[in-house]
Write a protein that holds these residues in place. Sequence first.
Motif, mmCIF file in Angstrom:
data_model
loop_
_atom_site.group_PDB
_atom_site.id
_atom_site.type_symbol
_atom_site.label_atom_id
_atom_site.label_comp_id
_atom_site.label_asym_id
_atom_site.label_seq_id
_atom_site.Cartn_x
_atom_site.Cartn_y
_atom_site.Cartn_z
ATOM 1 N N ASP A 1 0.815 -1.230 0.000
ATOM 2 C CA ASP A 1 0.000 0.000 0.000
ATOM 3 C C ASP A 1 0.841 1.269 0.000
ATOM 4 O OD1 ASP A 1 -2.644 -0.740 -0.216
ATOM 5 O OD2 ASP A 1 -2.813 -1.241 1.914
ATOM 6 N N ASP A 2 2.089 1.159 0.426
ATOM 7 C CA ASP A 2 2.949 2.349 0.474
ATOM 8 C C ASP A 2 3.491 2.753 -0.898
ATOM 9 O OD1 ASP A 2 2.572 2.581 3.139
ATOM 10 O OD2 ASP A 2 4.441 1.553 3.707
ATOM 11 N N LEU A 3 3.355 1.889 -1.890
ATOM 12 C CA LEU A 3 3.878 2.223 -3.229
ATOM 13 C C LEU A 3 2.889 3.103 -3.978
ATOM 14 C CD1 LEU A 3 5.193 -1.275 -4.442
ATOM 15 C CD2 LEU A 3 6.597 0.722 -3.890
ATOM 16 N N ASN A 4 3.423 4.099 -4.700
ATOM 17 C CA ASN A 4 2.556 4.957 -5.526
ATOM 18 C C ASN A 4 2.394 4.409 -6.935
ATOM 19 O OD1 ASN A 4 2.307 6.865 -3.499
ATOM 20 N ND2 ASN A 4 4.296 7.760 -4.057
ATOM 21 N N ALA A 5 3.321 3.571 -7.340
ATOM 22 C CA ALA A 5 3.280 3.003 -8.698
ATOM 23 C C ALA A 5 3.932 1.627 -8.648
ATOM 24 C CB ALA A 5 4.045 3.911 -9.664
ATOM 25 N N ASP A 6 3.592 0.800 -9.640
ATOM 26 C CA ASP A 6 4.243 -0.509 -9.724
ATOM 27 C C ASP A 6 5.716 -0.326 -10.056
ATOM 28 O OD1 ASP A 6 1.933 -2.167 -9.285
ATOM 29 O OD2 ASP A 6 1.261 -1.614 -11.303
ATOM 30 N N VAL A 7 6.530 -1.196 -9.485
ATOM 31 C CA VAL A 7 7.978 -1.155 -9.710
ATOM 32 C C VAL A 7 8.388 -2.489 -10.325
ATOM 33 C CG1 VAL A 7 10.239 -1.001 -8.586
ATOM 34 C CG2 VAL A 7 8.300 0.335 -7.702
ATOM 35 N N LEU A 8 9.212 -2.433 -11.374
ATOM 36 C CA LEU A 8 9.691 -3.668 -12.006
ATOM 37 C C LEU A 8 11.216 -3.663 -12.046
ATOM 38 C CD1 LEU A 8 9.255 -6.282 -13.694
ATOM 39 C CD2 LEU A 8 9.078 -4.825 -15.734
ATOM 40 N N ILE A 9 11.796 -4.666 -11.415
ATOM 41 C CA ILE A 9 13.257 -4.843 -11.458
ATOM 42 C C ILE A 9 13.524 -6.086 -12.295
ATOM 43 C CG2 ILE A 9 15.370 -5.106 -10.076
ATOM 44 C CD1 ILE A 9 13.872 -2.648 -9.193
ATOM 45 N N LEU A 10 14.275 -5.905 -13.385
ATOM 46 C CA LEU A 10 14.560 -7.024 -14.302
ATOM 47 C C LEU A 10 16.051 -7.315 -14.290
ATOM 48 C CD1 LEU A 10 12.658 -6.523 -17.691
ATOM 49 C CD2 LEU A 10 12.302 -8.300 -15.974
ATOM 50 N N ASP A 11 16.410 -8.523 -13.954
ATOM 51 C CA ASP A 11 17.829 -8.906 -13.927
ATOM 52 C C ASP A 11 18.667 -7.867 -13.170
ATOM 53 O OD1 ASP A 11 17.524 -11.334 -15.282
ATOM 54 O OD2 ASP A 11 17.587 -10.345 -17.231
ATOM 55 N N GLY A 12 18.153 -7.398 -12.040
ATOM 56 C CA GLY A 12 18.910 -6.523 -11.149
ATOM 57 C C GLY A 12 18.838 -5.040 -11.456
ATOM 58 N N ALA A 13 18.170 -4.637 -12.540
ATOM 59 C CA ALA A 13 18.107 -3.209 -12.876
ATOM 60 C C ALA A 13 16.640 -2.778 -13.028
ATOM 61 C CB ALA A 13 18.852 -2.944 -14.192
ATOM 62 N N THR A 14 16.369 -1.515 -12.688
ATOM 63 C CA THR A 14 15.006 -1.000 -12.867
ATOM 64 C C THR A 14 14.655 -1.024 -14.349
ATOM 65 O OG1 THR A 14 15.309 0.413 -10.962
ATOM 66 C CG2 THR A 14 13.505 0.990 -12.433
ATOM 67 N N ALA A 15 13.497 -1.612 -14.671
ATOM 68 C CA ALA A 15 13.105 -1.748 -16.078
ATOM 69 C C ALA A 15 12.727 -0.393 -16.668
ATOM 70 C CB ALA A 15 11.938 -2.718 -16.188
ATOM 71 N N ASP A 16 12.775 -0.277 -18.002
ATOM 72 C CA ASP A 16 12.407 0.988 -18.641
ATOM 73 C C ASP A 16 10.889 1.225 -18.539
ATOM 74 O OD1 ASP A 16 11.125 -0.458 -20.681
ATOM 75 O OD2 ASP A 16 12.889 -0.408 -21.977
ATOM 76 N N ALA A 17 10.486 2.449 -18.890
ATOM 77 C CA ALA A 17 9.081 2.857 -18.683
ATOM 78 C C ALA A 17 8.116 1.967 -19.477
ATOM 79 C CB ALA A 17 8.913 4.317 -19.107
ATOM 80 N N LYS A 18 8.523 1.563 -20.689
ATOM 81 C CA LYS A 18 7.632 0.760 -21.538
ATOM 82 C C LYS A 18 7.361 -0.612 -20.907
ATOM 83 C CE LYS A 18 7.206 -0.712 -26.318
ATOM 84 N NZ LYS A 18 7.965 -1.180 -27.460
ATOM 85 N N ALA A 19 8.434 -1.264 -20.461
ATOM 86 C CA ALA A 19 8.283 -2.592 -19.843
ATOM 87 C C ALA A 19 7.506 -2.489 -18.537
ATOM 88 C CB ALA A 19 9.662 -3.214 -19.608
ATOM 89 N N THR A 20 7.767 -1.426 -17.776
ATOM 90 C CA THR A 20 7.067 -1.247 -16.495
ATOM 91 C C THR A 20 5.577 -1.013 -16.748
ATOM 92 O OG1 THR A 20 9.081 -0.293 -15.571
ATOM 93 C CG2 THR A 20 7.045 0.069 -14.331
ATOM 94 N N ALA A 21 5.257 -0.196 -17.759
ATOM 95 C CA ALA A 21 3.851 0.102 -18.062
ATOM 96 C C ALA A 21 3.120 -1.167 -18.525
ATOM 97 C CB ALA A 21 3.763 1.185 -19.132
ATOM 98 N N ARG A 22 3.797 -2.001 -19.309
ATOM 99 C CA ARG A 22 3.177 -3.242 -19.796
ATOM 100 C C ARG A 22 2.870 -4.176 -18.610
ATOM 101 N NH1 ARG A 22 5.970 -7.504 -24.088
ATOM 102 N NH2 ARG A 22 4.378 -9.106 -23.882
ATOM 103 N N THR A 23 3.821 -4.255 -17.677
ATOM 104 C CA THR A 23 3.615 -5.102 -16.498
ATOM 105 C C THR A 23 2.515 -4.526 -15.612
ATOM 106 O OG1 THR A 23 5.920 -5.769 -16.590
ATOM 107 C CG2 THR A 23 4.793 -6.137 -14.495
ATOM 108 N N ALA A 24 2.489 -3.194 -15.478
ATOM 109 C CA ALA A 24 1.469 -2.551 -14.639
ATOM 110 C C ALA A 24 0.063 -2.812 -15.196
ATOM 111 C CB ALA A 24 1.736 -1.053 -14.544
#
Length: 339
Positions: free
Chosen positions: A53-76
């Motif tokens: 509940d404390d997160l304002n947006a979904d976060v995606l970490i892929l292979d140790g690095a924060t994913a780009d906006a496109k990949a994060t939006a697709r996952t969200a």
Amino acid sequence: MSKLGKATARACANIALVKYWGKRDPVLNLPAAGSLSMTLDALVTETSVEFDDDLNADVLILDGATADAKATARTARWLDLVRERASVTAKARVVSGNNFPTASGLASSASAYAALALAATRAASYAADPAELSELARLGSGSAARSIFGGFVEMAPGVSSDGKDAVARPIDDGGDWDVRMVVAVVGGGVKKSVSSRDAMTHCAETSPLYQAWVGSVPGDIEAAREAIARRDLGALGAIAEGSALAMHAAALASRPTIRYFRPETLAVMARVESLREAGAPAFYTMDAGPHVKILTAGDAADDVARAVRDVPGVSDVLHSRIGGPAVLLDDGSAGAARP
Ligand code: PMV
């Protein structure tokens, strides 16, 4: 307490022996025809999902690095489906890792969405049976529907407009059959240029061979099912090669062309053909990338791997047995479970 639930799951990639290429509904990601695959135990994705509940947006970490906006939006967008079904509003932290190159035509989206479907539903305390997990995985990536299951898996195109019947099912666990997949990685696992999603749309819209390709699939699935039941590697391999070549022929004939083959891809294909002429059971298949996957027998796999490693431009050779279903590794309580 703002942490709602956390779960971790593992899924294997799969390689289609009868390919999926084209959609009857792009929004619900419904395939135009069925497909049939083999799950691979050596290509694995592990994903953990934590709703918070404390997160304002979904976060995606892929292979140790924060994913780009496109990949994060697709996952969200995909996570919204689970949130809706599970009546959860919290955003999620998704941490995912592959033991093989991401987005290079090595089926990373298949194992990724299968692991995500299992981890996210469990983290949201949403009870989904394997068919619903397959449906959810399909909504992320068509081939992922098959990675929920182990062994040989058939994906149904379905007929319903809501897509509930466009799910995969395991047809044979292959337990007593020592078949292998040798993967010749071409070009160092670089990211592919055209996503399979965009390529399928373009192919359906512009290729004069697209309808013929779609029409070829049901017969290949039937023949592949029979070859698996007979444990007939020669017959299954011939179908797999034919299906891959027909898919790529349709893609190549798109205007402008979609060409995933590189010169090294063709060189590996030629090497496989000469291995076969010399008596080895070896059959190639290629997906939306330059790599060549070679279906072979357990007692021939080392020779096949050695032969393709020698082809100039092959940067790595992976070797896989038949893999099992997606499994839950940790659901915040004790013990591992199967979906
Ligand atoms: O799962 P997608 O949407 O990336 O499509 C996969 C397409 C192929 O890998 C080329 C074929 C298949 O059936 O896996």
